[in-house]
Design a protein around this motif. Structure first.
Motif, short mmCIF file in Angstrom:
data_model
loop_
_atom_site.label_atom_id
_atom_site.label_comp_id
_atom_site.label_asym_id
_atom_site.label_seq_id
_atom_site.Cartn_x
_atom_site.Cartn_y
_atom_site.Cartn_z
N ALA A 174 -7.48 37.61 -62.96
CA ALA A 174 -8.67 36.93 -62.43
C ALA A 174 -9.31 37.74 -61.31
CB ALA A 174 -8.29 35.53 -61.93
N TYR A 175 -8.51 38.27 -60.41
CA TYR A 175 -9.06 39.08 -59.31
C TYR A 175 -9.64 40.39 -59.82
CZ TYR A 175 -7.19 36.07 -55.66
OH TYR A 175 -6.95 35.00 -54.83
N ALA A 176 -9.02 41.00 -60.81
CA ALA A 176 -9.52 42.27 -61.33
C ALA A 176 -10.80 42.09 -62.14
CB ALA A 176 -8.45 42.94 -62.20
N ALA A 177 -10.88 41.00 -62.90
CA ALA A 177 -12.02 40.79 -63.78
C ALA A 177 -13.25 40.27 -63.04
CB ALA A 177 -11.64 39.82 -64.90
N ALA A 178 -13.05 39.43 -62.02
CA ALA A 178 -14.19 38.81 -61.35
C ALA A 178 -13.92 38.65 -59.86
CB ALA A 178 -14.47 37.46 -61.99
N PRO A 179 -13.89 39.75 -59.12
CA PRO A 179 -13.58 39.63 -57.69
C PRO A 179 -14.62 38.83 -56.91
CG PRO A 179 -14.23 41.88 -58.24
CD PRO A 179 -14.10 41.13 -59.52
N GLY A 180 -15.88 38.93 -57.28
CA GLY A 180 -16.92 38.18 -56.59
C GLY A 180 -16.75 36.68 -56.77
N ALA A 181 -16.45 36.28 -57.99
CA ALA A 181 -16.24 34.86 -58.28
C ALA A 181 -15.00 34.34 -57.54
CB ALA A 181 -16.08 34.64 -59.77
N MET A 182 -13.97 35.15 -57.43
CA MET A 182 -12.77 34.73 -56.71
C MET A 182 -13.06 34.55 -55.23
SD MET A 182 -10.49 34.21 -58.96
CE MET A 182 -9.01 34.07 -58.00
N LYS A 183 -13.90 35.43 -54.65
CA LYS A 183 -14.25 35.29 -53.25
C LYS A 183 -15.06 34.01 -53.02
CE LYS A 183 -15.42 38.95 -50.86
NZ LYS A 183 -16.05 40.20 -50.44
N ARG A 184 -15.98 33.71 -53.94
CA ARG A 184 -16.77 32.49 -53.81
C ARG A 184 -15.86 31.26 -53.94
NH1 ARG A 184 -20.17 35.62 -56.86
NH2 ARG A 184 -19.58 34.59 -58.80
N MET A 185 -14.90 31.33 -54.85
CA MET A 185 -13.99 30.21 -55.03
C MET A 185 -13.15 29.99 -53.78
SD MET A 185 -11.08 29.53 -57.93
CE MET A 185 -9.97 30.75 -57.27
N MET A 186 -12.69 31.08 -53.16
CA MET A 186 -11.90 30.95 -51.93
C MET A 186 -12.74 30.33 -50.81
SD MET A 186 -9.45 34.22 -51.56
CE MET A 186 -9.80 35.36 -52.86
N ALA A 187 -14.01 30.69 -50.73
CA ALA A 187 -14.89 30.09 -49.72
C ALA A 187 -15.04 28.59 -49.96
CB ALA A 187 -16.25 30.78 -49.74
N GLU A 188 -15.13 28.20 -51.22
CA GLU A 188 -15.21 26.77 -51.54
C GLU A 188 -13.93 26.05 -51.15
OE1 GLU A 188 -17.58 24.70 -52.75
OE2 GLU A 188 -18.98 26.37 -52.49
N VAL A 189 -12.79 26.69 -51.36
CA VAL A 189 -11.51 26.08 -51.00
C VAL A 189 -11.44 25.87 -49.49
CG1 VAL A 189 -9.01 26.51 -50.88
CG2 VAL A 189 -10.24 26.89 -53.02
N LEU A 190 -11.91 26.83 -48.72
CA LEU A 190 -11.89 26.69 -47.26
C LEU A 190 -12.75 25.53 -46.79
CD1 LEU A 190 -12.02 30.42 -46.11
CD2 LEU A 190 -10.11 28.83 -45.88
N GLY A 243 6.40 36.35 -62.97
CA GLY A 243 5.66 37.52 -63.45
C GLY A 243 4.41 37.15 -64.22
N LEU A 244 4.51 36.13 -65.06
CA LEU A 244 3.36 35.69 -65.82
C LEU A 244 2.29 35.12 -64.90
CD1 LEU A 244 2.11 35.28 -68.59
CD2 LEU A 244 3.30 33.10 -68.72
N ALA A 245 2.69 34.33 -63.91
CA ALA A 245 1.73 33.77 -62.96
C ALA A 245 1.02 34.88 -62.19
CB ALA A 245 2.43 32.81 -62.00
N LEU A 246 1.75 35.88 -61.75
CA LEU A 246 1.14 37.01 -61.03
C LEU A 246 0.20 37.79 -61.93
CD1 LEU A 246 4.17 38.31 -58.94
CD2 LEU A 246 2.09 37.24 -58.08
N ALA A 247 0.57 37.97 -63.19
CA ALA A 247 -0.29 38.71 -64.12
C ALA A 247 -1.61 37.96 -64.35
CB ALA A 247 0.43 38.92 -65.44
N VAL A 248 -1.55 36.66 -64.54
CA VAL A 248 -2.77 35.87 -64.77
C VAL A 248 -3.64 35.87 -63.52
CG1 VAL A 248 -3.63 33.53 -65.20
CG2 VAL A 248 -1.76 34.46 -66.58
N GLU A 249 -3.03 35.71 -62.36
CA GLU A 249 -3.81 35.71 -61.12
C GLU A 249 -4.41 37.09 -60.87
OE1 GLU A 249 -3.47 34.44 -56.46
OE2 GLU A 249 -1.89 33.87 -57.86
N GLY A 250 -3.64 38.12 -61.11
CA GLY A 250 -4.15 39.48 -60.94
C GLY A 250 -5.31 39.77 -61.88
#
Length: 64
Positions: A19-35, A10-17
């Motif tokens: 991050a997505y709620a606060a900075a969705p654009g940054a998360m998308k850029r990070m995912m592109a870097e991971v790919l 639950g804590l891991a999901l809350a922290v990850e959620g």
């Protein structure tokens, strides 16, 4: 024991959620870097995260 596992998940999901709620654009850029990252770098990052997580759990058990 099951309660601690559920608490951790639950804590891991809350922290990850957060991050997505606060900075969705940054998360998308990070995912592109991971790919675009080589598998070896991802494996090393995963091993580091695993070791850090185990260390945090071990530390937390000292306080429970």
């Amino acid at each position: 024991m099951l309660g601690y596992i559920l608490l951790g998940i639950g804590l891991a999901l809350a922290v990850e959620g957060l991050a997505y709620a606060a900075a969705p654009g940054a998360m998308k850029r990070m995912m592109a870097e991971v790919l675009n990252s080589p598998a070896g770098a991802l494996r090393l990052a995963g091993l580091f995260a695993l070791a850090l997580g185990v260390a945090i759990v071990a530390l937390a058990q000292r306080f429970i």
